[in-house]
Design an enzyme around this catalytic site. Structure first.
Site, PDB file in Angstrom:
ATOM      1  N   TYR A   3      58.117  61.861  47.290  1.00 41.75           N
ATOM      2  CA  TYR A   3      58.034  60.309  47.372  1.00 41.75           C
ATOM      3  C   TYR A   3      59.173  59.506  47.622  1.00 41.75           C
ATOM      4  CZ  TYR A   3      54.570  61.355  43.683  1.00 41.75           C
ATOM      5  OH  TYR A   3      53.281  61.812  42.907  1.00 41.75           O
ATOM      6  N   ASN A   6      46.443  54.448  44.390  1.00 44.00           N
ATOM      7  CA  ASN A   6      45.595  54.385  45.646  1.00 44.00           C
ATOM      8  C   ASN A   6      44.113  54.328  45.535  1.00 44.00           C
ATOM      9  OD1 ASN A   6      44.647  55.123  48.120  1.00 44.00           O
ATOM     10  ND2 ASN A   6      44.994  57.135  48.008  1.00 44.00           N
ATOM     11  N   CYS A  15      46.792  60.693  48.821  1.00 42.01           N
ATOM     12  CA  CYS A  15      48.048  60.589  48.063  1.00 42.01           C
ATOM     13  C   CYS A  15      48.356  61.705  47.106  1.00 42.01           C
ATOM     14  CB  CYS A  15      47.859  59.412  47.063  1.00 42.01           C
ATOM     15  SG  CYS A  15      46.271  59.432  46.152  1.00 42.01           S
ATOM     16  N   HIS A  16      47.274  62.761  47.250  1.00 43.62           N
ATOM     17  CA  HIS A  16      47.549  64.215  46.721  1.00 43.62           C
ATOM     18  C   HIS A  16      48.626  65.003  47.562  1.00 43.62           C
ATOM     19  CE1 HIS A  16      44.350  64.689  49.637  1.00 43.62           C
ATOM     20  NE2 HIS A  16      44.759  66.042  49.707  1.00 43.62           N
ATOM     21  N   GLU A  41      43.807  73.000  50.174  1.00 40.52           N
ATOM     22  CA  GLU A  41      44.466  72.911  51.461  1.00 40.52           C
ATOM     23  C   GLU A  41      45.483  74.074  51.802  1.00 40.52           C
ATOM     24  OE1 GLU A  41      45.860  68.971  51.889  1.00 40.52           O
ATOM     25  OE2 GLU A  41      44.025  68.060  51.534  1.00 40.52           O
TER      26      GLU A  41
END
Length: 209
Positions: free
Chosen positions: A149, A172, A180-181, A207
């Protein structure tokens, strides 16, 4: 005062919504398709929506003519989200799956591990100011990578606004497409997520794989 044309437009929209509300359309049949197409052709479909399957339940996907404007998790309450879209964007909101076929296919490919970057236009009108700047930056975070962040706040031009950057991620309006993850705490823990911590864990694991 409304013009004759605008009153006629409103009448068409009212007829379409009345058909849905009255149970005349089951959400999948040809009558629903014809009415959605009619609204689209008349330029009366300001917000199209559909649902898409995901590993953590159905997602609501909505788009304006400019692009995807909202993706909502089941936990957010899809009816409530649609109500807010009607208030914030336009009351001309209609179930129109064909308008969202491209993003639906891309989401399915993403969840299957076959897609690393979404290629659809987005409409970020629900985010303004610093929040919008943060979201613009998030789209530059590569698949499989993460940022803190603090790093996001710095990239958005306000290094001290870490809490505000976190708020922009948590609110978001287009998660997944605007990733945003991929933003985590400085200590490596995942932090908050609009779809819940479990959904964020699933996406990060997907991912990494």
């Amino acid at each position: 005062m409304k013009t004759l044309d605008s009153r006629q437009d409103d009448q068409i929209v009212d007829e379409i919504h009345a058909a849905f509300a009255g149970g005349e359309i089951d959400g999948t049949g040809p009558l629903r398709t014809r009415l959605s197409d009619r609204a689209d052709e008349e330029g009366l479909l300001d917000v199209a929506y559909r649902t898409v399957d995901s590993p953590f339940g159905p997602l609501l996907v909505a788009a304006t003519p400019r692009g995807v404007v909202r993706i909502a998790f089941d936990s957010e309450g899809h009816s409530s989200v649609l109500g807010r879209l009607a208030a914030q964007v336009s009351p001309r909101v209609l179930l129109a799956p064909r308008r969202l076929e491209v993003i639906a296919r891309q989401l399915a490919a993403y969840f299957a591990g076959r897609l690393r970057a979404f290629d659809v236009p987005v409409d970020l009108q629900l985010a303004q100011g610093f929040r919008r700047t943060v979201l613009d930056h998030l789209r530059d975070i590569p698949y499989g990578a993460t940022e803190s962040y603090a790093a996001v706040a710095a990239a958005a031009g306000r290094p001290s606004a870490v809490r505000a950057a976190g708020g922009a991620c948590s609110n978001n309006p287009i998660p997944l497409v605007v990733p945003c993850h991929r933003v985590v705490r400085s200590d490596g823990t995942i932090g908050q997520y609009r779809g819940g911590s479990k959904a964020k864990e699933i996406l990060l694991a997907l991912e990494r794989a």
